[in-house]
Design a protein around this motif. Structure first.
Motif, PDB file in Angstrom:
ATOM      1  N   THR A 114       0.852  -1.193   0.000  1.00 40.81           N
ATOM      2  CA  THR A 114       0.000   0.000   0.000  1.00 40.81           C
ATOM      3  C   THR A 114       0.888   1.244   0.000  1.00 40.81           C
ATOM      4  O   THR A 114       2.077   1.162   0.356  1.00 40.81           O
ATOM      5  N   PRO A 115       0.343   2.396  -0.371  1.00 41.81           N
ATOM      6  CA  PRO A 115       1.139   3.624  -0.310  1.00 41.81           C
ATOM      7  C   PRO A 115       1.719   3.880   1.083  1.00 41.81           C
ATOM      8  O   PRO A 115       2.864   4.306   1.211  1.00 41.81           O
ATOM      9  N   GLN A 116       0.953   3.580   2.123  1.00 40.46           N
ATOM     10  CA  GLN A 116       1.439   3.792   3.488  1.00 40.46           C
ATOM     11  C   GLN A 116       2.615   2.853   3.797  1.00 40.46           C
ATOM     12  O   GLN A 116       3.589   3.259   4.426  1.00 40.46           O
ATOM     13  N   GLN A 117       2.533   1.608   3.339  1.00 39.64           N
ATOM     14  CA  GLN A 117       3.636   0.668   3.561  1.00 39.64           C
ATOM     15  C   GLN A 117       4.899   1.114   2.821  1.00 39.64           C
ATOM     16  O   GLN A 117       5.999   0.994   3.345  1.00 39.64           O
ATOM     17  N   TYR A 157       5.663   7.205  -3.146  1.00 39.49           N
ATOM     18  CA  TYR A 157       5.435   7.149  -1.699  1.00 39.49           C
ATOM     19  C   TYR A 157       6.711   6.750  -0.959  1.00 39.49           C
ATOM     20  O   TYR A 157       7.029   7.289   0.097  1.00 39.49           O
TER      21      TYR A 157
END
Length: 196
Positions: free
Chosen positions: A92-95, A153
């Motif tokens: 994910t972008p957060q990861q 990201y």
């Protein structure tokens, strides 16, 4: 007079040594601990905290420590991360952002910034502020996987964390420069006073 000058220079160096001589323990979670590593055994890492007033020895399980960066710049990786089982496409972008932050903590060096800011502080005080304001460039040799640089990201997380580290190094260099300038000023002043 020469003995006094030598004594003052040695005193300044001894005072600066604790500021710069410390090991950095990087945990698997990405957390950094500034300490003096006492022992690395098969089961644990024993260390003393550098910013703690007590002289107690702490221990971490070896499995929680990713890498230790020693005061002399040498690095020892204790736990390799698992081989790249997840590609950037399934993260994910957060990861990816968190991975970029973690890689910046582990791989970004920025050593030259300390000495450059120390030298420029003695010549032009606002120079370190300018140096700290400029975000660092990402070098392909300072990332865990060069393919991650294609992910915005990851790059954003890496740059943010690397910039924090750079600002810290600029602050250390500025302190070194100010202390050196102060020591030189005292020496010049004392020499002038003794020659009168």
């Amino acid at each position: 007079m020469k003995k006094r000058l030598l004594f003052m220079v040695l005193f300044a160096l001894v005072c600066l040594q604790p500021l710069m001589a410390q090991d950095i323990i990087l945990k698997m979670t990405g957390e950094e601990i500034k300490a003096k590593v006492m022992e690395i055994s098969l089961s644990q890492v024993r260390f003393k905290l550098t910013d703690s007033p007590t002289d107690s020895v702490h221990a971490l399980p070896r499995s929680e420590v990713f890498m230790i960066t020693f005061a002399n710049g040498a690095k020892e990786v204790l736990n390799q991360e698992p081989a790249d089982t997840t590609s950037a496409e399934v993260m994910t972008p957060q990861q990816m952002y968190q991975l970029g932050t973690k890689d910046a903590k582990a791989y970004y060096k920025g050593r030259d910034v300390i000495w450059a800011s120390a030298a420029t502080t003695m010549l032009f005080l606002p120079a370190p502020i300018i140096m700290g304001a400029i975000p660092p460039k990402i070098k392909p040799t300072e990332v865990s996987n060069i393919d991650y640089l294609k992910n915005n990201y990851y790059v954003k997380g890496y740059k943010k964390q690397a910039h924090k580290k750079k600002i810290g190094k600029v602050a250390i260099g500025t302190g070194v420069g100010l202390l050196t300038t102060a020591a030189i000023s005292v020496i010049v002043f004392m020499t002038a006073m003794n020659s009168m």
